[in-house]
Design an enzyme around this catalytic site. Structure first.
Site, PDB file in Angstrom:
ATOM      1  N   GLU A 150       1.063  -1.158   0.013  1.00  0.00           N
ATOM      2  CA  GLU A 150       0.165  -0.275   0.411  1.00  0.00           C
ATOM      3  C   GLU A 150       0.500   1.398  -0.086  1.00  0.00           C
ATOM      4  O   GLU A 150       2.026   1.665   0.826  1.00  0.00           O
ATOM      5  CB  GLU A 150      -1.319   0.017   1.164  1.00  0.00           C
ATOM      6  CG  GLU A 150      -1.513  -1.428   1.256  1.00  0.00           C
ATOM      7  CD  GLU A 150      -2.423  -0.740   2.647  1.00  0.00           C
ATOM      8  OE1 GLU A 150      -2.534   0.036   3.586  1.00  0.00           O
ATOM      9  OE2 GLU A 150      -3.406  -1.431   2.814  1.00  0.00           O
ATOM     10  N   GLU A 163     -13.770   5.081  -0.130  1.00  0.00           N
ATOM     11  CA  GLU A 163     -14.585   4.330   1.387  1.00  0.00           C
ATOM     12  C   GLU A 163     -15.104   5.169   2.061  1.00  0.00           C
ATOM     13  O   GLU A 163     -14.916   5.347   3.307  1.00  0.00           O
ATOM     14  CB  GLU A 163     -13.739   3.713   1.512  1.00  0.00           C
ATOM     15  CG  GLU A 163     -12.565   2.309   0.300  1.00  0.00           C
ATOM     16  CD  GLU A 163     -11.863   1.330   1.133  1.00  0.00           C
ATOM     17  OE1 GLU A 163     -12.281  -0.095   1.541  1.00  0.00           O
ATOM     18  OE2 GLU A 163     -11.079   1.341   0.914  1.00  0.00           O
ATOM     19  N   LYS A 207     -15.621   3.739   5.911  1.00  0.00           N
ATOM     20  CA  LYS A 207     -14.115   3.284   6.960  1.00  0.00           C
ATOM     21  C   LYS A 207     -14.130   4.829   8.195  1.00  0.00           C
ATOM     22  O   LYS A 207     -14.383   5.798   8.161  1.00  0.00           O
ATOM     23  CB  LYS A 207     -12.966   3.763   6.127  1.00  0.00           C
ATOM     24  CG  LYS A 207     -12.622   3.187   5.432  1.00  0.00           C
ATOM     25  CD  LYS A 207     -11.651   2.661   3.877  1.00  0.00           C
ATOM     26  CE  LYS A 207     -10.091   2.234   5.453  1.00  0.00           C
ATOM     27  NZ  LYS A 207      -9.103   1.574   4.526  1.00  0.00           N
ATOM     28  N   GLU A 263      -9.033   8.376   6.111  1.00  0.00           N
ATOM     29  CA  GLU A 263      -9.450   7.474   6.542  1.00  0.00           C
ATOM     30  C   GLU A 263     -10.459   6.955   5.048  1.00  0.00           C
ATOM     31  O   GLU A 263     -10.655   6.072   3.906  1.00  0.00           O
ATOM     32  CB  GLU A 263      -9.764   7.014   7.168  1.00  0.00           C
ATOM     33  CG  GLU A 263      -8.201   6.577   8.875  1.00  0.00           C
ATOM     34  CD  GLU A 263      -7.639   5.665   8.041  1.00  0.00           C
ATOM     35  OE1 GLU A 263      -7.701   4.857   7.829  1.00  0.00           O
ATOM     36  OE2 GLU A 263      -6.364   6.148   7.998  1.00  0.00           O
TER      37      GLU A 263
END
Length: 485
Positions: free
Chosen positions: A285, A339, A342, A348
């Protein structure tokens, strides 16, 4: 004879027109050569409430020039959608089943039979990653940590039994596996934490070396830069080192032009100290947030696009690092989507190259072939320096529009149960009791909770019901405390 001659002369022109139309219809993928899967990989997370279908997601991956994809579980619809594509696939084995896989070869073999074999060879699975940042969770020290490698051994044995030789095994580790964490400077001095070095990491490196796999690291220059208190220039973190920004490692004399290379070579140095300096490194990542909360520096569309575009252009040349020149390594950008479910601070929910509705946050060619000058202008960031004004935490606008009274009530109850006198002002007779509505009381409770506890890690989230604001929500005699006190 005149008519046939005219038709024959038009045929080449017609062919060129059709070819041009085809290139236009296929967008940037044809223009910049995305027909073959050689671009960076992408992490395809699904912690969101309304993202495109797996089939559409595969189309978006290919449109961005991705060469591979990493998924966080063996999701059947996703694996089926990836069948027949050129995308190579990495599947994560969930943390919660590692202990069972380590304890029983039969359990490992069943997992392979149920979650991998049905999709081979049409889905090009290349890596099984056993656990996600397990060594960052100290509560798993006596349970899961010592069972990572045994689980990998059982899965490896199962793969060999079924004649699957191309799928490699590893696990993903955050930078906090190192003593110095996200910012190990100088790189040559880096070492693994003493609580994991001998007991967990050495056996892991031995397994990776024996099976010719990779050490997968989650490496985020954003966090190192944001936490550096201004000691690391933003350009250095974004691969914009043309201005002569350099760091020289005093232990090796190696010269660094960007922060990611420092982080990767720190991992390499730590592995060398355990006698496994030859283990290859992959980036599980990396990325940069395209948005965040008001108190989160540098999270913007411009910086995210700059980082990921420069990352793609850089790795298209396979430059390696100063300590490992020319080394090829798999790289996965985080993430495919913003997203929205999250938890945690705003960043985030803002790492995607696409919004949950499937529109691009910014255009990008993950194959690194599109020249940087060929992209359209990006918005000017407003948060490259810390925001110094007051901030409040209130009920989010989207939550207020479609009020879920049960969810808001649960969040309100939680907030009021934390801290000291958190909700005194919204009790009957209190300065903020009126208006006596769930929405009004939630805003006060969220803010009171956050202001009291944010320095100990509390966030303005409340299951996606809260958001930060720089507009004072106080009214009349009801005063909301700000982040400035």
């Amino acid at each position: 004879m005149a008519a046939p001659m005219a038709v024959s002369r038009l045929r080449p022109l017609l062919f060129l027109l059709l070819a041009a139309f085809a290139c236009h219809a296929d967008g940037s993928r044809s223009r910049y050569g995305h027909g073959h899967a050689h671009g960076l990989g992408v992490n395809y997370g699904r912690v969101a409430d309304d993202i495109p279908s797996p089939r559409r997601s595969v189309q978006l991956l290919r449109a961005a020039g991705a060469g591979s994809v990493k998924i966080y579980d063996a999701n059947a619809p996703v694996l089926r959608a990836l069948a027949g594509t050129r995308l190579t696939v990495s599947i994560m084995v969930p943390n919660e089943i590692i202990v069972d896989l380590a304890a029983s070869y039969a359990a490992a073999d069943k997992w392979v039979a149920d979650n991998l074999l049905p999709y081979l060879p049409k889905t090009r699975v290349k890596y099984l990653l056993v656990g996600n940042e397990v060594l960052s969770d100290t509560s798993a020290a006596n349970t899961t940590w010592p069972r990572i490698v045994p689980a990998m051994e059982n899965l490896h044995r199962s793969l060999r039994r079924h004649g699957v030789s191309r799928v490699k095994l590893s696990t993903t580790l955050a930078m906090d596996a190192l003593v110095t964490g996200a910012f190990p400077r100088p790189p040559s001095a880096a070492a693994f934490r003493p609580d994991i070095a001998e007991a967990v990491v050495r056996p892991l490196l031995r397994f990776i070396e024996r099976t010719n796999s990779y050490y997968f690291v989650d490496a985020y220059p954003y966090f190192a830069w944001a936490g550096s208190n201004g000691t690391v220039p933003l350009d250095y973190a974004l691969f914009r080192g043309d201005g002569g920004i350099r760091y020289v490692d005093p232990g090796t004399g190696l010269v660094y032009a960007n922060l990611l290379d420092e982080m990767l070579d720190a991992v390499g140095a730590a592995m060398s100290k355990l006698g496994h300096g030859g283990v290859r490194i992959a980036i599980a990542e990396t990325g940069w947030p395209n948005g965040g909360d008001y108190d989160q520096i540098g999270a913007s569309v411009r910086n995210a696009a700059t980082y990921n575009r420069n990352l793609a252009a850089r790795f298209a040349r396979n430059p390696g690092t100063p300590a490992r020149p020319g080394a090829r390594m798999p790289v996965f950008v985080f993430s495919l989507y913003n997203e929205d479910l999250k938890p945690g601070p705003g960043t985030e929910r803002h790492w995607g190259i696409y919004y949950p509705n499937g529109t691009a946050v910014y255009p990008i060619d993950l194959a690194g072939r599109r020249p940087l000058w060929a992209y359209p202008p990006l918005p000017v960031p407003e948060n490259d320096a810390p925001y110094k004004g007051p901030i409040w935490c209130v009920l989010a606008a989207h939550a207020a529009e479609k009020l879920n009274e049960t969810a808001v009530g649960d969040a309100l109850t939680y907030a009021c149960g934390q801290g000291n006198g958190t909700c005194d002002a919204i009790q009957p007779g209190g300065a903020c009791f009126q208006p006596n509505t769930g929405a009004a009381h939630a805003s006060y409770a969220f803010n009171s909770y956050w202001q009291q506890l944010r320095k100990t890690g509390a966030t303005c989230y409340f299951n996606n019901l809260a958001e930060q604001t720089i507009k004072d929500p106080s009214y009349g005699s009801c005063k909301f405390q700000s982040s400035l006190g």
